[in-house]
Design a protein around this motif. Sequence first.
Motif, short mmCIF file in Angstrom:
data_model
loop_
_atom_site.label_atom_id
_atom_site.label_comp_id
_atom_site.label_asym_id
_atom_site.label_seq_id
_atom_site.Cartn_x
_atom_site.Cartn_y
_atom_site.Cartn_z
N SER A 168 0.84 -1.19 0.00
CA SER A 168 0.00 0.00 0.00
C SER A 168 0.87 1.24 0.00
O SER A 168 2.00 1.24 0.51
N VAL A 169 0.37 2.32 -0.60
CA VAL A 169 1.12 3.59 -0.60
C VAL A 169 0.58 4.53 0.45
O VAL A 169 0.83 5.73 0.41
N ASP A 170 -0.17 4.03 1.43
CA ASP A 170 -0.71 4.89 2.48
C ASP A 170 0.37 5.32 3.47
O ASP A 170 0.17 6.25 4.24
N ALA A 195 5.84 4.76 0.61
CA ALA A 195 6.29 3.38 0.67
C ALA A 195 5.89 2.65 -0.61
O ALA A 195 4.86 2.95 -1.22
N ILE A 196 6.72 1.69 -1.04
CA ILE A 196 6.44 0.92 -2.24
C ILE A 196 6.62 -0.57 -1.92
O ILE A 196 6.73 -0.95 -0.76
N THR A 199 11.93 -2.37 -0.14
CA THR A 199 12.34 -1.66 1.07
C THR A 199 13.18 -0.42 0.74
O THR A 199 13.80 -0.32 -0.32
N HIS A 200 13.17 0.52 1.69
CA HIS A 200 14.01 1.71 1.67
C HIS A 200 13.89 2.51 0.36
O HIS A 200 14.88 2.71 -0.35
N PRO A 201 12.70 2.96 0.03
CA PRO A 201 12.52 3.71 -1.22
C PRO A 201 13.23 5.06 -1.17
O PRO A 201 13.48 5.62 -0.11
N PHE A 202 13.55 5.60 -2.35
CA PHE A 202 14.19 6.91 -2.43
C PHE A 202 13.73 7.61 -3.70
O PHE A 202 13.22 6.98 -4.63
#
Length: 273
Positions: A168-170, A195-196, A199-202
Amino acid sequence: MMKKLLSTLLFSIGLLATAQVGIKTDTPKAQLDVNGDANFRNKIGIFNATDNTVFQGNNDQLLVSRGEGFAPIWKSLRIPEYEPNKFYLIYNNSFSDKVGVTFTSSEDSTVGFASRGATFTKGKELNSLPGFKKITNLSKTISVFSTQSKAYFQFETVVQADFGAVGSVDTSIDYACGIFVDGKLVNLRQRNLKAITSTHPFLTHTQIGIVDNLAKGDHTVDVACTRLGSYGASGNKLSIGINGYSNINDFIAQSSLKVDVYEVPEVFNTIIN
């Protein structure tokens, strides 16, 4: 009589070769010291002992001393040709930073979502904005020489959160970065990192600020960022300009600032090659 005259002439030449000679001065400071005007009717040449040639220079060149013990050298004098009332690039530089800034969830700004537009206004003092942290090595001093100028600032960095992998992208974090001149806000951008499924999105953050007609003199430039708010991200860390996790490195995450100042010139400095 001719022998005496020749002997006198040779003796005088010997004195010139070994002693300091002054013209209109009794205390010469060099091998030839002329106290007054000098008129050279023909060309001046520089002897090159390596190949026994004499270089007389090119048109519009000047003979420049290189100090005691060194032969002078011909130099080209360049005077920039400026057209009136046109802008020219006077200052150009770029800077980088790998230190960056980090924020915990407890550092969410006290500026509420509804009041951001009223708070983040042009000319706002950096010291009056809560939660902003400077990116250390992007704080610099620039100089402006004309009353008519346009300063361009291009800031780029990488923003990373320590979110786990979610479908979820919430889960997300709001943040903002500002460019400040003399401690006053000239440009600000707000974004949201979500969040995607990994892990650890940027994300890469880029913004450009423009300021017209800064006062002549030195000015300080700063870049500072803040964490605005969290959504389903309790306990998560936000990193700006620094790699928080190994899926990126410090080279990828580093911040950069490019500064260009265009001016209508008022001061003309000559330049020698």
